[in-house]
Structures are given as structure tokens and as C-alpha cells.
Design an enzyme around this catalytic site. Structure first.
Site, short mmCIF file in Angstrom:
data_model
loop_
_atom_site.label_atom_id
_atom_site.label_comp_id
_atom_site.label_asym_id
_atom_site.label_seq_id
_atom_site.Cartn_x
_atom_site.Cartn_y
_atom_site.Cartn_z
CE LYS A 25 82.41 60.40 5.20
NZ LYS A 25 81.27 59.50 5.46
CB SER A 171 75.55 47.71 3.62
OG SER A 171 75.60 48.66 4.66
CD GLN A 173 76.75 53.47 6.51
OE1 GLN A 173 75.54 53.50 6.31
NE2 GLN A 173 77.53 54.51 6.29
CG ASP A 319 81.47 56.29 -0.04
OD1 ASP A 319 80.25 56.04 -0.21
OD2 ASP A 319 82.04 56.13 1.05
NE ARG A 392 81.91 60.12 -0.26
CZ ARG A 392 82.95 60.26 0.58
NH1 ARG A 392 84.00 60.97 0.20
NH2 ARG A 392 82.94 59.72 1.78
#
Ligand code: S3P
Length: 431
Positions: A25, A171, A173, A319, A392
Site C-alpha cells: 500500500k 512517522s 508520513q 501497522d 487491520r
């Protein structure tokens, strides 16, 4: 909004055979983004057709990027260069995808037009201040709900400068948002982070021709280097493989070969954790695809034992903690997960969600402020579980069901389409 869907998963006696894991992803998002910002044509194969990545694709189509379908998991993207995006004439909907919203914030911070990003009910509750702060320091203008901390976000981009940012959290992101803004303006932009987060942006930007330096503690980009279209082959997602790794370990008499899985060291914490717990996982046929290391993973049923998990491995497996907590429930002894407060701001509060779900079927699990403690080995019974709309959580509880004594009904399961559209089909074939 997803339609409400419920799945019932039965206990199973063994799992054998091969599984091809769908595309990563994180890497699929980046392939679409960087191909759109590159000059010329890119072919992306192995792309994940999950809802999150489709949100990214639609966002770029709204900004004038032309895309050709070239097969089930293949796309051709006609890039528009760093200066070729058009102002979207409507709100950009990022769906459930934090990666779309945060990385797009970095890209849009440097684009000389106005844009608005929104998302679903879950994404609109997630913290966006973590990207607004560094991007505003570079000169972008953001307006957001909840005192500039939540979406919808309005962005007036363009007049930004390169800069240096010390991120308080590990992070990818945040790191990527700052690098993507810096990539579009003159000068060097540097991001430091407390532990190394996934480095897919750095690897793929380099693959597209950007000037990126990675070093212990962070990365920097030299701006205004044009990207050139490439052929990108996306490896299978280790975060999706994780469900079948844990399934293969906890279900007796199992042997599964998971084909074509990305094993980038900034993502492979799950393999280290499960091996430390006594799991038998072999890495076969190691190779490289478009700058990313890949292997086939052979997993066999194992007697697991509890361990302490914290520190640098946390961002490398961020994750995977819902499914790690499932593995821990089937292990002997105690597993403690700490330094993982970030789990509270994922698609849902994953500490609360896993503690509620696993305790509802008999596990001994206690929430901690920054993680959880699981005393393994308690027999798990059947029950009804709420996924909290989090892909998840739904998939982790499906794996727990394989080793429980009775069926488990999981509600709100359509969310699995965000990252693993054929999860239930694969589980049905093997389970
Ligand atoms: C991602 C980074 C991680 C991860 C998310 C995908 C990415 O988030 O949890 O699923 O693609 O960069 P953070 O950057 O918030 O840790």
C-alpha cells in the site's frame, strides 16, 4: 461509506499452500504520486487496487493527470512534471487514507493553487497538525478544523521555502510530507526523526531521479530536480503478509509460502518480532524490485513465547501490532508492547480496539498508555467482534478466529478493501 458487512470465521486445523500477497500500500501510493509529478510516462505494475490507493489516484486525476488502465494490477501514468498539476475544481476526498492526506499536504503545500482535502469519518478525526506545523513553517497556508489540527484542510500553497525539521515522532508520513514539499523548491530540505521510519519515499524518489540523501537520523532532498517517468514494480505488502504469517504460526500443522513480499528493513520488524517469539519464518529467493528488497516467506507452525517489544522496532512494525497481539495471545508467557502510543491515532485507537476484541473472546490483555500487555495461552472462545471500521482490526480478529474454539462473527468488515481487497477470498481458500 462502506455498506455494513459481517463475516463469520471458523476455527481451522491446518493451513498449507502458496499465497501471492497483493501490492504494498505505501509503495503503491508513492508510485502513483511520483509518477504523476515526473516528466513522461511511467508504468506501474503490481499496484494495490485497494481503496486507499484509489483515493490517491483520483486525487491526481482531479489535478489533470491522465491514467491508462493496462491490466488488473497495472497502470500507465502520464506525468505532468513538478509544475504541471492543475487546481482541483472540487474537494479532494482522501477516503480512509492517512497516507493520501498527509503526503498530498506536502505536495500541495508547494503548488501555486488552492485545494481542500477531506476524508471519511475516521480520517477526519486523525491528527493533521503533525504535517501542518512543518509545512506552515516552510511558508504554506493551511486552514483546518479543530484549531488547525483536523480535516477538512484548506491549503493555499506555492510560496514556500526549503527548511529543516526535527520531527518529534518517527512517522514516514510526516517525513515524506516535508521532503515532498522541499523537493519542489530551491535549496536543501532536511527532516530528522527519533527512529528511522519506513524509507519508501527516499528509495522511490531516488529511483525517479530526485537528489535524496539518507543518513542515520533522517533524510534530505535537494529541490527542483525534475523526476523522470519509470517502470515501477510494486512488491507484495509485508503488512498484509503479516496476517498469514501469524496464521501459519498459530494454526497447528501449517506450512505456507507467501510469495513476493517486500522485506525493506524499515518494514520488516514483524519478521524480527515473530522470530524472537520462536516463530519459524524463512526468507527464500531474496531479490530486488525497483529499489526495494523482496523475498518469499516460508512460515511453519511454531510454539511461540512472549517477549518485550519496544524502541526502534516499533516504527518498523507500526501497522502490525494488532496481529502481533493475536500472536501473543497464542504464545506462552507474557508479551509487553511499549513505546507504541502512535497506535492510539491510527484508523482507530488500536490499543483500545485490540484489548476490547481479544478480551471479548477470552484473552488476558491489558491496555497500557503506550501499548499493551498480553498474558498468552488462555483458551480463546467464539464471540461477536466490532472491527471499529478498521481494516487491520477486522483482519487480525479473523486470524484469531482460526485458532479459537468456536466461530467468531466480525461486523463492519468491508473496510478490509482499503488495504487487502481479496483477504476474505484468500482466507476462505486456506482456512
Ligand atoms: C505509512 C506510514 C505509517 C503507517 C501507515 C502508512 C506510509 O504511518 O502507519 O499505514 O505509507 O507512509 P505514520 O507515518 O503515521 O507512522
Amino acid at each position: 461509506m462502506h455498506k455494513v458487512e459481517t463475516k463469520t470465521v471458523l476455527p481451522t486445523t491446518n493451513l498449507t499452500g502458496e499465497i501471492t500477497i497483493p501490492g504494498d500500500k505505501s509503495i503503491s501510493h508513492r508510485a502513483i504520486m511520483f509518477a504523476s509529478l515526473a516528466q513522461g510516462k511511467s508504468r506501474i505494475s503490481g499496484l494495490l487496487r485497494g481503496e486507499d490507493c484509489m483515493s490517491t489516484l483520483h486525487a491526481f486525476e482531479q489535478m489533470g493527470v491522465k491514467v491508462e488502465e493496462a491490466g488488473d494490477d497495472e497502470l500507465i501514468v502520464h506525468g505532468r512534471g513538478l509544475d504541471g498539476l492543475q487546481e482541483p475544481d472540487s474537494v479532494v476526498d482522501c477516503g480512509n487514507s492517512g497516507t493520501t492526506m498527509r503526503l498530498m499536504s506536502g505536495i500541495l503545500a508547494a503548488q501555486p493553487f488552492f485545494s481542500v482535502l477531506t476524508g471519511d469519518q475516521y480520517l477526519r478525526q486523525r491528527p493533521m497538525g503533525r504535517v501542518i506545523k512543518p509545512l506552515s513553517e516552510m511558508g504554506a497556508k493551511f486552514l483546518g478544523r479543530a484549531d488547525n489540527s483536523k480535516a477538512p484542510l484548506a491549503i493555499s500553497g506555492g510560496a514556500i521555502k526549503s527548511g529543516t525539521y526535527h520531527s518529534p515522532i518517527a512517522s514516514a508520513q510526516v517525513k515524506s510530507a516535508v521532503l515532498l514539499a522541499g523537493m519542489q523548491v530551491e535549496g536543501v530540505t532536511t527532516v530528522y526523526e527519533p527512529h528511522l521510519s519506513r524509507d519508501h519515499s527516499e528509495r522511490m524518489l531516488r529511483y525517479f531521479g530526485a537528489k535524496i540523501d539518507s543518513f542515520a537520523g533522517g533524510a534530505s532532498v535537494t529541490g527542483r530536480v525534475q523526476l523522470t517517468g519509470q517502470e515501477v514494480v510494486v512488491p507484495g505488502d509485508i503488512s498484509s503478509a503479516a496476517f498469514f504469517l501469524v496464521a501459519g504460526l498459530i494454526v497447528p500443522n501449517s506450512e505456507l509460502l507467501l510469495k513476493n513480499v517486500g522485506i525493506n528493513p524499515t518494514r520488516s520488524g514483524i519478521i524480527d518480532i515473530l522470530q524472537q517469539m520462536g516463530g519459524s519464518i524463512e526468507l527464500l529467493n531474496q531479490r530486488e524490485l525497483s529499489g526495494e528488497p523482496v523475498a518469499d516467506l516460508l512460515v511453519k507452525s511454531s510454539d511461540l513465547h512472549g517477549i518485550d517489544i519496544g524502541g526502534e522496532v516499533i516504527p518498523r512494525a507500526i501497522d502490525e501490532f494488532p496481529v502481533v497481539s493475536v500472536a501473543a495471545a497464542f504464545a506462552s508467557g507474557t508479551t509487553t508492547i511499549s513505546d507504541a502510543k502512535e497506535l492510539r491515532v491510527k484508523e482507530t485507537d488500536r490499543i483500545a480496539a485490540m484489548c476490547d476484541s481479544l478480551s471479548a473472546i477470552g484473552a488476558d490483555i491489558t491496555p497500557l498508555d503506550d501499548g499493551m500487555r498480553i498474558v498468552g495461552g488462555k483458551p480463546l472462545h467464539g464471540g461477536k467482534i466490532n472491527s471499529c471500521g478498521d481494516h487491520r482490526i477486522a483482519m487480525s480478529m479473523a486470524i484469531a478466529a482460526l485458532g479459537a474454539s468456536a466461530e467468531i462473527e466480525i461486523n463492519d468488515t468491508a473496510c478490509t478493501a482499503t488495504s487487502f481487497p481479496n483477504f476474505w477470498e484468500l482466507l476462505g481458500q486456506k482456512g
